[in-house]
Design a protein around this motif. Structure first.
Motif, PDB file in Angstrom:
ATOM      1  N   VAL A  75       2.204  -2.797  -5.384  1.00  0.00           N
ATOM      2  CA  VAL A  75       2.087  -1.435  -5.901  1.00  0.00           C
ATOM      3  C   VAL A  75       3.484  -0.868  -6.071  1.00  0.00           C
ATOM      4  CG1 VAL A  75       1.195   0.865  -5.413  1.00  0.00           C
ATOM      5  CG2 VAL A  75      -0.136  -1.148  -4.765  1.00  0.00           C
ATOM      6  N   ALA A  76       3.775  -0.318  -7.246  1.00  0.00           N
ATOM      7  CA  ALA A  76       5.101   0.231  -7.523  1.00  0.00           C
ATOM      8  C   ALA A  76       5.273   1.567  -6.808  1.00  0.00           C
ATOM      9  CB  ALA A  76       5.294   0.396  -9.016  1.00  0.00           C
ATOM     10  N   THR A  77       6.403   1.736  -6.164  1.00  0.00           N
ATOM     11  CA  THR A  77       6.746   2.998  -5.504  1.00  0.00           C
ATOM     12  C   THR A  77       8.169   3.359  -5.885  1.00  0.00           C
ATOM     13  OG1 THR A  77       7.654   1.967  -3.525  1.00  0.00           O
ATOM     14  CG2 THR A  77       5.288   2.383  -3.531  1.00  0.00           C
ATOM     15  N   GLU A  78       8.627   4.530  -5.445  1.00  0.00           N
ATOM     16  CA  GLU A  78      10.017   4.928  -5.723  1.00  0.00           C
ATOM     17  C   GLU A  78      11.001   3.981  -5.041  1.00  0.00           C
ATOM     18  OE1 GLU A  78      10.739   9.010  -4.810  1.00  0.00           O
ATOM     19  OE2 GLU A  78       9.127   9.716  -6.108  1.00  0.00           O
ATOM     20  N   ALA A  79      10.606   3.435  -3.907  1.00  0.00           N
ATOM     21  CA  ALA A  79      11.493   2.558  -3.148  1.00  0.00           C
ATOM     22  C   ALA A  79      11.437   1.105  -3.633  1.00  0.00           C
ATOM     23  CB  ALA A  79      11.127   2.605  -1.671  1.00  0.00           C
ATOM     24  N   GLY A  80      10.564   0.825  -4.559  1.00  0.00           N
ATOM     25  CA  GLY A  80      10.415  -0.553  -5.047  1.00  0.00           C
ATOM     26  C   GLY A  80       8.950  -0.928  -5.093  1.00  0.00           C
ATOM     27  N   GLU A  81       8.692  -2.210  -5.012  1.00  0.00           N
ATOM     28  CA  GLU A  81       7.324  -2.685  -5.093  1.00  0.00           C
ATOM     29  C   GLU A  81       6.849  -3.150  -3.723  1.00  0.00           C
ATOM     30  OE1 GLU A  81       5.503  -6.446  -7.163  1.00  0.00           O
ATOM     31  OE2 GLU A  81       5.954  -4.914  -8.649  1.00  0.00           O
ATOM     32  N   LEU A  82       5.713  -2.594  -3.263  1.00  0.00           N
ATOM     33  CA  LEU A  82       5.138  -3.001  -1.989  1.00  0.00           C
ATOM     34  C   LEU A  82       4.111  -4.094  -2.240  1.00  0.00           C
ATOM     35  CD1 LEU A  82       4.409   0.418  -0.258  1.00  0.00           C
ATOM     36  CD2 LEU A  82       6.181  -1.219   0.347  1.00  0.00           C
ATOM     37  N   PRO A  83       4.112  -5.149  -1.455  1.00  0.00           N
ATOM     38  CA  PRO A  83       3.066  -6.163  -1.587  1.00  0.00           C
ATOM     39  C   PRO A  83       1.689  -5.545  -1.330  1.00  0.00           C
ATOM     40  CG  PRO A  83       4.866  -6.973  -0.226  1.00  0.00           C
ATOM     41  CD  PRO A  83       5.109  -5.507  -0.467  1.00  0.00           C
ATOM     42  N   VAL A  84       0.663  -6.126  -1.889  1.00  0.00           N
ATOM     43  CA  VAL A  84      -0.686  -5.588  -1.777  1.00  0.00           C
ATOM     44  C   VAL A  84      -1.118  -5.464  -0.320  1.00  0.00           C
ATOM     45  CG1 VAL A  84      -3.112  -6.042  -2.306  1.00  0.00           C
ATOM     46  CG2 VAL A  84      -1.381  -6.407  -4.051  1.00  0.00           C
ATOM     47  N   LEU A  85      -0.854  -6.475   0.492  1.00  0.00           N
ATOM     48  CA  LEU A  85      -1.272  -6.418   1.892  1.00  0.00           C
ATOM     49  C   LEU A  85      -0.601  -5.258   2.619  1.00  0.00           C
ATOM     50  CD1 LEU A  85      -2.992  -7.614   4.109  1.00  0.00           C
ATOM     51  CD2 LEU A  85      -1.135  -9.199   4.624  1.00  0.00           C
ATOM     52  N   ASP A  86       0.681  -5.047   2.368  1.00  0.00           N
ATOM     53  CA  ASP A  86       1.370  -3.909   2.984  1.00  0.00           C
ATOM     54  C   ASP A  86       0.725  -2.590   2.565  1.00  0.00           C
ATOM     55  OD1 ASP A  86       3.101  -5.644   4.214  1.00  0.00           O
ATOM     56  OD2 ASP A  86       4.798  -5.226   2.884  1.00  0.00           O
ATOM     57  N   THR A  87       0.370  -2.493   1.319  1.00  0.00           N
ATOM     58  CA  THR A  87      -0.271  -1.277   0.812  1.00  0.00           C
ATOM     59  C   THR A  87      -1.614  -1.064   1.505  1.00  0.00           C
ATOM     60  OG1 THR A  87       0.807  -1.577  -1.320  1.00  0.00           O
ATOM     61  CG2 THR A  87      -1.088  -0.100  -1.265  1.00  0.00           C
ATOM     62  N   LEU A 111      -2.538  -2.112   4.410  1.00  0.00           N
ATOM     63  CA  LEU A 111      -2.348  -1.806   5.832  1.00  0.00           C
ATOM     64  C   LEU A 111      -1.823  -0.392   6.060  1.00  0.00           C
ATOM     65  CD1 LEU A 111      -0.898  -5.202   7.066  1.00  0.00           C
ATOM     66  CD2 LEU A 111      -3.206  -4.305   7.413  1.00  0.00           C
ATOM     67  N   SER A 112      -1.003   0.113   5.154  1.00  0.00           N
ATOM     68  CA  SER A 112      -0.436   1.451   5.346  1.00  0.00           C
ATOM     69  C   SER A 112      -1.317   2.553   4.762  1.00  0.00           C
ATOM     70  CB  SER A 112       0.966   1.530   4.734  1.00  0.00           C
ATOM     71  OG  SER A 112       0.909   1.382   3.340  1.00  0.00           O
ATOM     72  N   TRP A 113      -2.207   2.217   3.874  1.00  0.00           N
ATOM     73  CA  TRP A 113      -3.015   3.223   3.194  1.00  0.00           C
ATOM     74  C   TRP A 113      -3.837   4.089   4.145  1.00  0.00           C
ATOM     75  CZ3 TRP A 113      -8.166   4.484   2.289  1.00  0.00           C
ATOM     76  CH2 TRP A 113      -8.368   5.425   1.285  1.00  0.00           C
ATOM     77  N   PRO A 114      -4.502   3.531   5.173  1.00  0.00           N
ATOM     78  CA  PRO A 114      -5.293   4.408   6.051  1.00  0.00           C
ATOM     79  C   PRO A 114      -4.478   5.547   6.669  1.00  0.00           C
ATOM     80  CG  PRO A 114      -5.878   2.135   6.446  1.00  0.00           C
ATOM     81  CD  PRO A 114      -4.678   2.121   5.532  1.00  0.00           C
ATOM     82  N   ALA A 159      -5.713 -12.004   9.020  1.00  0.00           N
ATOM     83  CA  ALA A 159      -6.007 -11.440  10.341  1.00  0.00           C
ATOM     84  C   ALA A 159      -5.627  -9.968  10.411  1.00  0.00           C
ATOM     85  CB  ALA A 159      -5.276 -12.230  11.417  1.00  0.00           C
ATOM     86  N   GLU A 160      -4.579  -9.566   9.701  1.00  0.00           N
ATOM     87  CA  GLU A 160      -4.143  -8.164   9.719  1.00  0.00           C
ATOM     88  C   GLU A 160      -5.248  -7.222   9.242  1.00  0.00           C
ATOM     89  OE1 GLU A 160      -0.482 -10.670   8.678  1.00  0.00           O
ATOM     90  OE2 GLU A 160      -2.600 -10.650   8.179  1.00  0.00           O
ATOM     91  N   LEU A 161      -6.101  -7.686   8.359  1.00  0.00           N
ATOM     92  CA  LEU A 161      -7.170  -6.836   7.831  1.00  0.00           C
ATOM     93  C   LEU A 161      -8.415  -6.845   8.697  1.00  0.00           C
ATOM     94  CD1 LEU A 161      -7.012  -7.519   3.993  1.00  0.00           C
ATOM     95  CD2 LEU A 161      -6.210  -5.522   5.235  1.00  0.00           C
ATOM     96  N   GLY A 167     -10.328  -1.566  14.119  1.00  0.00           N
ATOM     97  CA  GLY A 167      -9.763  -0.296  13.697  1.00  0.00           C
ATOM     98  C   GLY A 167      -9.268  -0.263  12.264  1.00  0.00           C
ATOM     99  N   ARG A 168      -9.180  -1.405  11.609  1.00  0.00           N
ATOM    100  CA  ARG A 168      -8.712  -1.410  10.209  1.00  0.00           C
ATOM    101  C   ARG A 168      -9.752  -0.797   9.280  1.00  0.00           C
ATOM    102  NH1 ARG A 168      -3.370  -1.876  10.506  1.00  0.00           N
ATOM    103  NH2 ARG A 168      -2.733  -3.822  11.453  1.00  0.00           N
ATOM    104  N   PHE A 169     -10.996  -1.159   9.496  1.00  0.00           N
ATOM    105  CA  PHE A 169     -12.092  -0.616   8.700  1.00  0.00           C
ATOM    106  C   PHE A 169     -13.080   0.055   9.641  1.00  0.00           C
ATOM    107  CE2 PHE A 169     -10.415  -3.863   5.858  1.00  0.00           C
ATOM    108  CZ  PHE A 169     -10.421  -3.196   4.653  1.00  0.00           C
ATOM    109  N   ASP A 170     -13.681   1.153   9.206  1.00  0.00           N
ATOM    110  CA  ASP A 170     -14.644   1.868  10.038  1.00  0.00           C
ATOM    111  C   ASP A 170     -15.951   1.101  10.181  1.00  0.00           C
ATOM    112  OD1 ASP A 170     -12.892   3.971  10.435  1.00  0.00           O
ATOM    113  OD2 ASP A 170     -13.591   5.027   8.645  1.00  0.00           O
TER     114      ASP A 170
END
Length: 137
Positions: free
Chosen positions: A4-16, A18-21, A42-44, A48-51
């Motif tokens: 995902v494109a951001t002002e700071a650059g491109e974040l990988p999908v998994l990072d997005t 994980l940080s979205w919640p 495993a990170e997903l 607590g990752r999903f309700d």
């Protein structure tokens, strides 16, 4: 996999994901689907990752005739037409079968344009629809 494109650059999908919640607007929610959740990182799958997580299984044998009836009616397919061997089919696959069947039936009912053109060029009637110069006379 693109990020995902951001002002700071491109974040990988998994990072997005994980940080979205933590970053999401109030009242927003995410829905995720997977054919095989055991293949998720495993990170997903940590607590607590999903309700909630739930499984939508394929329709049972007694449910599939109702699905066939619904889509046969929607696509104008005769109730006496044969039903495919639908063991293990999803509702979407049954709908696709009905939709494609209706499309094929419409091709057989309406003659292809090329056969009418060919008949006119030859000065004869179209074998599919009977139209052409000889029919007009």
């Amino acid at each position: 996999m693109k990020g995902v494109a951001t002002e700071a650059g491109e974040l990988p999908v998994l990072d997005t994901l994980l940080s979205w919640p933590a970053d999401r607007p109030r009242g927003a929610f995410a829905v995720a689907a997977s054919n095989d959740a055991s293949m998720s990182p495993a990170e997903l799958t940590r607590s607590g990752r999903f309700d909630a997580a739930f499984c939508l299984d394929r329709p049972a044998a007694e449910e599939r005739p109702q699905i066939w009836d619904r889509y046969r009616a929607e696509y104008g397919i005769d109730d006496e037409d044969l039903v495919a061997d639908d063991e293990g089919w999803t509702g979407a696959e049954i709908e696709s079968c009905c939709r494609l069947s209706a499309l094929q039936a419409s091709r057989w009912i309406r003659p292809p344009l090329t056969s009418c053109r060919s008949a006119r060029a030859e000065g004869s009637n179209c074998p599919s629809c009977g139209g052409g110069p000889a029919a007009a006379a």
